[in-house]
Design a protein around this motif. Structure first.
Motif, PDB file in Angstrom:
ATOM      1  N   VAL A   1       9.051 -25.670   2.154  1.00  0.00           N
ATOM      2  CA  VAL A   1       8.604 -24.282   2.064  1.00  0.00           C
ATOM      3  C   VAL A   1       7.097 -24.263   2.291  1.00  0.00           C
ATOM      4  O   VAL A   1       6.361 -25.024   1.653  1.00  0.00           O
ATOM      5  CB  VAL A   1       8.947 -23.648   0.691  1.00  0.00           C
ATOM      6  N   VAL A   2       6.660 -23.376   3.181  1.00  0.00           N
ATOM      7  CA  VAL A   2       5.238 -23.220   3.464  1.00  0.00           C
ATOM      8  C   VAL A   2       4.725 -22.008   2.697  1.00  0.00           C
ATOM      9  O   VAL A   2       5.302 -20.920   2.777  1.00  0.00           O
ATOM     10  CB  VAL A   2       4.993 -23.039   4.977  1.00  0.00           C
ATOM     11  N   VAL A   3       3.633 -22.212   1.946  1.00  0.00           N
ATOM     12  CA  VAL A   3       2.980 -21.124   1.215  1.00  0.00           C
ATOM     13  C   VAL A   3       1.640 -20.861   1.899  1.00  0.00           C
ATOM     14  O   VAL A   3       0.729 -21.689   1.818  1.00  0.00           O
ATOM     15  CB  VAL A   3       2.768 -21.483  -0.273  1.00  0.00           C
ATOM     16  N   PRO A   4       1.516 -19.709   2.573  1.00  0.00           N
ATOM     17  CA  PRO A   4       0.247 -19.404   3.240  1.00  0.00           C
ATOM     18  C   PRO A   4      -0.903 -19.227   2.243  1.00  0.00           C
ATOM     19  O   PRO A   4      -0.685 -18.916   1.069  1.00  0.00           O
ATOM     20  CB  PRO A   4       0.532 -18.084   3.964  1.00  0.00           C
ATOM     21  N   ALA A   5      -2.100 -19.394   2.734  1.00  0.00           N
ATOM     22  CA  ALA A   5      -3.295 -19.167   1.903  1.00  0.00           C
ATOM     23  C   ALA A   5      -3.265 -17.744   1.355  1.00  0.00           C
ATOM     24  O   ALA A   5      -2.835 -16.808   2.029  1.00  0.00           O
ATOM     25  CB  ALA A   5      -4.545 -19.376   2.754  1.00  0.00           C
ATOM     26  N   GLY A   6      -3.701 -17.594   0.094  1.00  0.00           N
ATOM     27  CA  GLY A   6      -3.813 -16.273  -0.518  1.00  0.00           C
ATOM     28  C   GLY A   6      -2.537 -15.712  -1.100  1.00  0.00           C
ATOM     29  O   GLY A   6      -2.530 -14.587  -1.597  1.00  0.00           O
ATOM     30  N   VAL A   7      -1.443 -16.450  -1.070  1.00  0.00           N
ATOM     31  CA  VAL A   7      -0.159 -15.996  -1.620  1.00  0.00           C
ATOM     32  C   VAL A   7      -0.020 -16.535  -3.036  1.00  0.00           C
ATOM     33  O   VAL A   7      -0.166 -17.736  -3.274  1.00  0.00           O
ATOM     34  CB  VAL A   7       1.016 -16.465  -0.726  1.00  0.00           C
ATOM     35  N   TRP A   8       0.273 -15.632  -3.985  1.00  0.00           N
ATOM     36  CA  TRP A   8       0.517 -16.064  -5.363  1.00  0.00           C
ATOM     37  C   TRP A   8       1.834 -16.819  -5.396  1.00  0.00           C
ATOM     38  O   TRP A   8       2.802 -16.419  -4.741  1.00  0.00           O
ATOM     39  CB  TRP A   8       0.566 -14.870  -6.312  1.00  0.00           C
ATOM     40  N   GLN A   9       1.885 -17.891  -6.178  1.00  0.00           N
ATOM     41  CA  GLN A   9       3.088 -18.701  -6.258  1.00  0.00           C
ATOM     42  C   GLN A   9       3.310 -19.187  -7.687  1.00  0.00           C
ATOM     43  O   GLN A   9       2.358 -19.367  -8.449  1.00  0.00           O
ATOM     44  CB  GLN A   9       2.994 -19.886  -5.314  1.00  0.00           C
TER      45      GLN A   9
ATOM     46  N   VAL B   1      14.155 -26.352  -6.763  1.00  0.00           N
ATOM     47  CA  VAL B   1      13.066 -25.623  -7.411  1.00  0.00           C
ATOM     48  C   VAL B   1      13.114 -24.173  -6.948  1.00  0.00           C
ATOM     49  O   VAL B   1      13.113 -23.893  -5.745  1.00  0.00           O
ATOM     50  CB  VAL B   1      11.699 -26.254  -7.054  1.00  0.00           C
ATOM     51  N   ARG B   2      13.176 -23.272  -7.920  1.00  0.00           N
ATOM     52  CA  ARG B   2      13.130 -21.841  -7.616  1.00  0.00           C
ATOM     53  C   ARG B   2      11.663 -21.422  -7.542  1.00  0.00           C
ATOM     54  O   ARG B   2      10.917 -21.595  -8.501  1.00  0.00           O
ATOM     55  CB  ARG B   2      13.881 -21.036  -8.671  1.00  0.00           C
ATOM     56  N   MET B   3      11.256 -20.904  -6.381  1.00  0.00           N
ATOM     57  CA  MET B   3       9.873 -20.506  -6.168  1.00  0.00           C
ATOM     58  C   MET B   3       9.770 -18.984  -6.132  1.00  0.00           C
ATOM     59  O   MET B   3      10.725 -18.293  -5.772  1.00  0.00           O
ATOM     60  CB  MET B   3       9.347 -21.089  -4.853  1.00  0.00           C
ATOM     61  N   LEU B   4       8.606 -18.494  -6.493  1.00  0.00           N
ATOM     62  CA  LEU B   4       8.295 -17.070  -6.390  1.00  0.00           C
ATOM     63  C   LEU B   4       7.004 -16.966  -5.588  1.00  0.00           C
ATOM     64  O   LEU B   4       6.000 -17.596  -5.944  1.00  0.00           O
ATOM     65  CB  LEU B   4       8.104 -16.448  -7.780  1.00  0.00           C
ATOM     66  N   LEU B   5       7.044 -16.200  -4.503  1.00  0.00           N
ATOM     67  CA  LEU B   5       5.873 -16.006  -3.662  1.00  0.00           C
ATOM     68  C   LEU B   5       5.564 -14.521  -3.601  1.00  0.00           C
ATOM     69  O   LEU B   5       6.432 -13.705  -3.258  1.00  0.00           O
ATOM     70  CB  LEU B   5       6.126 -16.542  -2.247  1.00  0.00           C
ATOM     71  N   LEU B   6       4.333 -14.168  -3.937  1.00  0.00           N
ATOM     72  CA  LEU B   6       3.880 -12.781  -3.951  1.00  0.00           C
ATOM     73  C   LEU B   6       2.796 -12.622  -2.887  1.00  0.00           C
ATOM     74  O   LEU B   6       1.697 -13.159  -3.024  1.00  0.00           O
ATOM     75  CB  LEU B   6       3.334 -12.412  -5.335  1.00  0.00           C
ATOM     76  N   PHE B   7       3.119 -11.881  -1.830  1.00  0.00           N
ATOM     77  CA  PHE B   7       2.233 -11.750  -0.682  1.00  0.00           C
ATOM     78  C   PHE B   7       1.249 -10.592  -0.854  1.00  0.00           C
ATOM     79  O   PHE B   7       1.587  -9.584  -1.494  1.00  0.00           O
ATOM     80  CB  PHE B   7       3.059 -11.546   0.587  1.00  0.00           C
ATOM     81  N   PRO B   8       0.066 -10.705  -0.283  1.00  0.00           N
ATOM     82  CA  PRO B   8      -0.938  -9.643  -0.408  1.00  0.00           C
ATOM     83  C   PRO B   8      -0.455  -8.278   0.092  1.00  0.00           C
ATOM     84  O   PRO B   8      -0.910  -7.246  -0.403  1.00  0.00           O
ATOM     85  CB  PRO B   8      -2.106 -10.139   0.450  1.00  0.00           C
ATOM     86  N   ASP B   9       0.492  -8.249   1.037  1.00  0.00           N
ATOM     87  CA  ASP B   9       0.987  -6.969   1.560  1.00  0.00           C
ATOM     88  C   ASP B   9       2.077  -6.357   0.683  1.00  0.00           C
ATOM     89  O   ASP B   9       2.674  -5.344   1.039  1.00  0.00           O
ATOM     90  CB  ASP B   9       1.481  -7.133   2.999  1.00  0.00           C
TER      91      ASP B   9
END
Length: 148
Positions: free
Chosen positions: A92-100, A64-72
């Motif tokens: 894969v760990v996705v932190p709270a508040g990260v767009w995915q 699975v290809r993931m996209l993670l967009l971080f607040p910073d």
């Protein structure tokens, strides 16, 4: 190898409105919740974020290809899969508040997720891909599946 229909039937997977794909809750208590999640193109996991941590694990099928967009402003493109020598990760760990958002790289993918604390309907937010592309222009090409 089982087919997507086999997983759907034997795991009791149901369509996941808004986000896409098929899912079934496999476990829940007061500390966390877990689901099975199946993507079979053209299904995708629409751009969304949770206000809590989510951990993905690859179970079967294509990576699975993931996209993670971080607040910073950072952009990460992990591939969830078994071929660690090729840079894939089985978890894969996705932190709270990260767009995915995510897509299967093949005919289908079965993953599992654990959400801590447990998922609730008010813990998720969806956003149009065009709005995310405006804020993360380096991810515009990655967001193409959702820009139509």
């Amino acid at each position: 190898m089982p087919s997507p229909d086999d997983f759907t039937a034997h795991l009791g997977l149901q369509p996941l409105p808004v986000e896409g794909g098929r899912w079934a809750q496999s476990w829940r208590d007061e500390t966390a919740s877990a689901i099975y999640y199946l993507l079979a193109p053209p299904e995708t996991s629409a751009p969304h974020r949770l206000d809590r941590l989510e951990i993905y694990a690859h179970h079967a099928g294509a990576p699975v290809r993931m996209l993670l967009l971080f607040p910073d402003g950072r952009v990460s493109r992990p591939v969830l899969g078994p071929d660690v020598a090729a840079g894939q990760r089985p978890q894969v760990v996705v932190p709270a508040g990260v767009w995915q958002a995510s897509v299967s790289t093949g005919e289908w993918s079965l993953v599992g997720t654990v959400v801590v604390p447990p998922y609730t309907d008010d813990s998720v937010e969806f956003r149009p891909a065009a709005a995310l592309a405006a804020e993360w222009p380096d991810a515009t090409e990655d967001l193409a599946p959702w820009l139509t």
